[in-house]
Scaffold this motif. Structure first.
Motif, PDB file in Angstrom:
ATOM      1  N   MET A   1       0.842  -1.187   0.000  1.00 53.14           N
ATOM      2  CA  MET A   1       0.000   0.000   0.000  1.00 53.14           C
ATOM      3  C   MET A   1       0.886   1.250   0.000  1.00 53.14           C
ATOM      4  SD  MET A   1      -2.818   1.316   2.789  1.00 53.14           S
ATOM      5  CE  MET A   1      -1.713   1.382   4.162  1.00 53.14           C
ATOM      6  N   ILE A   2       0.609   2.146  -0.904  1.00 47.04           N
ATOM      7  CA  ILE A   2       1.334   3.407  -0.979  1.00 47.04           C
ATOM      8  C   ILE A   2       0.620   4.423  -0.095  1.00 47.04           C
ATOM      9  CG2 ILE A   2       2.041   5.296  -2.476  1.00 47.04           C
ATOM     10  CD1 ILE A   2       2.154   3.246  -4.752  1.00 47.04           C
ATOM     11  N   LYS A   3       1.381   5.044   0.803  1.00 48.11           N
ATOM     12  CA  LYS A   3       0.800   6.059   1.673  1.00 48.11           C
ATOM     13  C   LYS A   3       0.524   7.332   0.891  1.00 48.11           C
ATOM     14  CE  LYS A   3       2.946   4.661   5.998  1.00 48.11           C
ATOM     15  NZ  LYS A   3       3.699   5.176   7.160  1.00 48.11           N
ATOM     16  N   LYS A   4      -0.560   7.997   1.241  1.00 51.12           N
ATOM     17  CA  LYS A   4      -0.892   9.288   0.647  1.00 51.12           C
ATOM     18  C   LYS A   4      -0.006  10.350   1.281  1.00 51.12           C
ATOM     19  CE  LYS A   4      -4.123   7.434  -1.706  1.00 51.12           C
ATOM     20  NZ  LYS A   4      -3.575   6.536  -2.678  1.00 51.12           N
ATOM     21  N   ARG A   5       0.413  11.306   0.463  1.00 56.04           N
ATOM     22  CA  ARG A   5       1.289  12.389   0.901  1.00 56.04           C
ATOM     23  C   ARG A   5       0.437  13.626   1.203  1.00 56.04           C
ATOM     24  NH1 ARG A   5       6.642  12.426  -0.437  1.00 56.04           N
ATOM     25  NH2 ARG A   5       6.472  14.611  -1.096  1.00 56.04           N
ATOM     26  N   ILE A   6       0.448  14.036   2.465  1.00 57.30           N
ATOM     27  CA  ILE A   6      -0.361  15.174   2.911  1.00 57.30           C
ATOM     28  C   ILE A   6       0.560  16.315   3.327  1.00 57.30           C
ATOM     29  CG2 ILE A   6      -2.114  15.968   4.544  1.00 57.30           C
ATOM     30  CD1 ILE A   6      -3.064  13.770   2.581  1.00 57.30           C
ATOM     31  N   GLY A   7       0.372  17.473   2.691  1.00 55.73           N
ATOM     32  CA  GLY A   7       1.116  18.661   3.079  1.00 55.73           C
ATOM     33  C   GLY A   7       0.420  19.358   4.228  1.00 55.73           C
ATOM     34  N   VAL A   8       1.203  19.962   5.107  1.00 55.54           N
ATOM     35  CA  VAL A   8       0.658  20.670   6.273  1.00 55.54           C
ATOM     36  C   VAL A   8       1.161  22.104   6.263  1.00 55.54           C
ATOM     37  CG1 VAL A   8       0.575  20.762   8.792  1.00 55.54           C
ATOM     38  CG2 VAL A   8       0.587  18.546   7.631  1.00 55.54           C
ATOM     39  N   LYS A   9       0.220  23.051   6.357  1.00 50.52           N
ATOM     40  CA  LYS A   9       0.558  24.470   6.451  1.00 50.52           C
ATOM     41  C   LYS A   9      -0.060  25.023   7.731  1.00 50.52           C
ATOM     42  CE  LYS A   9       1.595  28.757   5.419  1.00 50.52           C
ATOM     43  NZ  LYS A   9       2.456  29.291   6.430  1.00 50.52           N
ATOM     44  N   TYR A  10       0.804  25.515   8.617  1.00 53.13           N
ATOM     45  CA  TYR A  10       0.349  26.117   9.867  1.00 53.13           C
ATOM     46  C   TYR A  10       0.124  27.611   9.673  1.00 53.13           C
ATOM     47  CZ  TYR A  10       1.992  21.889  12.219  1.00 53.13           C
ATOM     48  OH  TYR A  10       2.183  20.599  12.622  1.00 53.13           O
ATOM     49  N   CYS A  11      -0.799  28.158  10.444  1.00 51.73           N
ATOM     50  CA  CYS A  11      -0.994  29.602  10.460  1.00 51.73           C
ATOM     51  C   CYS A  11       0.206  30.241  11.168  1.00 51.73           C
ATOM     52  CB  CYS A  11      -2.295  29.956  11.178  1.00 51.73           C
ATOM     53  SG  CYS A  11      -2.270  29.614  12.958  1.00 51.73           S
ATOM     54  N   GLY A  12       0.191  31.552  11.275  1.00 46.93           N
ATOM     55  CA  GLY A  12       1.298  32.266  11.904  1.00 46.93           C
ATOM     56  C   GLY A  12       1.373  32.117  13.411  1.00 46.93           C
ATOM     57  N   GLY A  13       0.324  31.600  14.039  1.00 45.24           N
ATOM     58  CA  GLY A  13       0.348  31.369  15.485  1.00 45.24           C
ATOM     59  C   GLY A  13       0.203  32.614  16.334  1.00 45.24           C
ATOM     60  N   ARG A  56     -10.013  32.790  12.496  1.00 47.18           N
ATOM     61  CA  ARG A  56      -9.638  33.846  11.562  1.00 47.18           C
ATOM     62  C   ARG A  56      -9.084  33.253  10.260  1.00 47.18           C
ATOM     63  NH1 ARG A  56      -5.950  38.043  14.202  1.00 47.18           N
ATOM     64  NH2 ARG A  56      -7.788  38.121  15.518  1.00 47.18           N
ATOM     65  N   SER A  57      -8.514  32.078  10.337  1.00 54.32           N
ATOM     66  CA  SER A  57      -8.032  31.325   9.164  1.00 54.32           C
ATOM     67  C   SER A  57      -7.006  32.083   8.336  1.00 54.32           C
ATOM     68  CB  SER A  57      -9.208  30.911   8.276  1.00 54.32           C
ATOM     69  OG  SER A  57     -10.084  30.090   8.981  1.00 54.32           O
ATOM     70  N   CYS A  58      -5.899  32.444   8.963  1.00 50.91           N
ATOM     71  CA  CYS A  58      -4.895  33.224   8.241  1.00 50.91           C
ATOM     72  C   CYS A  58      -3.857  32.370   7.503  1.00 50.91           C
ATOM     73  CB  CYS A  58      -4.198  34.199   9.182  1.00 50.91           C
ATOM     74  SG  CYS A  58      -3.233  33.388  10.471  1.00 50.91           S
ATOM     75  N   ALA A  59      -3.872  31.048   7.667  1.00 54.19           N
ATOM     76  CA  ALA A  59      -2.968  30.200   6.887  1.00 54.19           C
ATOM     77  C   ALA A  59      -3.516  30.184   5.465  1.00 54.19           C
ATOM     78  CB  ALA A  59      -2.893  28.797   7.466  1.00 54.19           C
ATOM     79  N   LEU A  60      -2.962  31.003   4.651  1.00 58.94           N
ATOM     80  CA  LEU A  60      -3.527  31.317   3.347  1.00 58.94           C
ATOM     81  C   LEU A  60      -3.738  30.102   2.457  1.00 58.94           C
ATOM     82  CD1 LEU A  60      -1.456  34.503   2.555  1.00 58.94           C
ATOM     83  CD2 LEU A  60      -3.782  34.376   3.428  1.00 58.94           C
ATOM     84  N   GLU A  61      -4.973  29.875   2.124  1.00 59.01           N
ATOM     85  CA  GLU A  61      -5.298  28.782   1.224  1.00 59.01           C
ATOM     86  C   GLU A  61      -4.891  29.114  -0.207  1.00 59.01           C
ATOM     87  OE1 GLU A  61      -9.160  27.064   1.873  1.00 59.01           O
ATOM     88  OE2 GLU A  61      -8.957  27.340   4.024  1.00 59.01           O
ATOM     89  N   SER A  62      -4.501  30.360  -0.443  1.00 58.97           N
ATOM     90  CA  SER A  62      -3.982  30.724  -1.767  1.00 58.97           C
ATOM     91  C   SER A  62      -2.622  30.077  -2.005  1.00 58.97           C
ATOM     92  CB  SER A  62      -3.885  32.244  -1.907  1.00 58.97           C
ATOM     93  OG  SER A  62      -2.962  32.765  -0.968  1.00 58.97           O
ATOM     94  N   LEU A  63      -2.053  29.475  -0.970  1.00 59.00           N
ATOM     95  CA  LEU A  63      -0.782  28.760  -1.108  1.00 59.00           C
ATOM     96  C   LEU A  63      -0.982  27.392  -1.728  1.00 59.00           C
ATOM     97  CD1 LEU A  63       0.828  29.672   2.323  1.00 59.00           C
ATOM     98  CD2 LEU A  63       1.377  30.622   0.085  1.00 59.00           C
ATOM     99  N   ASN A  64      -2.124  27.179  -2.328  1.00 62.70           N
ATOM    100  CA  ASN A  64      -2.450  25.916  -2.976  1.00 62.70           C
ATOM    101  C   ASN A  64      -2.594  26.160  -4.482  1.00 62.70           C
ATOM    102  OD1 ASN A  64      -3.360  23.376  -3.635  1.00 62.70           O
ATOM    103  ND2 ASN A  64      -5.262  23.509  -2.491  1.00 62.70           N
ATOM    104  N   PRO A  65      -1.492  26.518  -5.138  1.00 62.54           N
ATOM    105  CA  PRO A  65      -1.595  26.881  -6.554  1.00 62.54           C
ATOM    106  C   PRO A  65      -2.030  25.730  -7.453  1.00 62.54           C
ATOM    107  CG  PRO A  65       0.693  26.659  -5.930  1.00 62.54           C
ATOM    108  CD  PRO A  65      -0.123  26.543  -4.668  1.00 62.54           C
TER     109      PRO A  65
END
Length: 95
Positions: A1-13, A56-65
């Protein structure tokens, strides 16, 4: 089984209402046998998790080009929804 690759982006905290790193650790513990987690800017990701410290959701989803499937967590109680999203992603891109 090939594991799925999940990217993680944190907000600024700037004003987190929960431990964001602990959220990812919890997800890894609960479902890590099917997923590997990486920084959001890695190549060939199957999905992207935005770990928001507050609503507030500041971890910009625009970083998903590439517009890969993504999910945004804004509070500690959403870990179950994140697991559901990951499970559905696994089914859609299943081997």
């Amino acid at each position: 089984m090939i594991k799925k690759r999940i990217g993680v982006k944190y907000c600024g905290g700037c004003n987190p209402t929960y431990e964001r790193g602990e959220m990812v650790k919890k997800l890894q513990f609960l479902i890590g046998d099917r997923f590997d987690f990486f920084p959001y800017d890695q190549k060939d990701l199957d999905g992207l998790l935005f770990i928001q410290g507050c609503e507030r959701s500041c971890a910009l989803e625009s970083l998903n080009p590439g517009k890969i499937p993504s999910f945004s967590i804004t509070k500690e109680t959403e870990w179950g929804k994140a697991i559901d999203w990951l499970e559905n992603l696994n089914k859609k891109k299943g081997d």
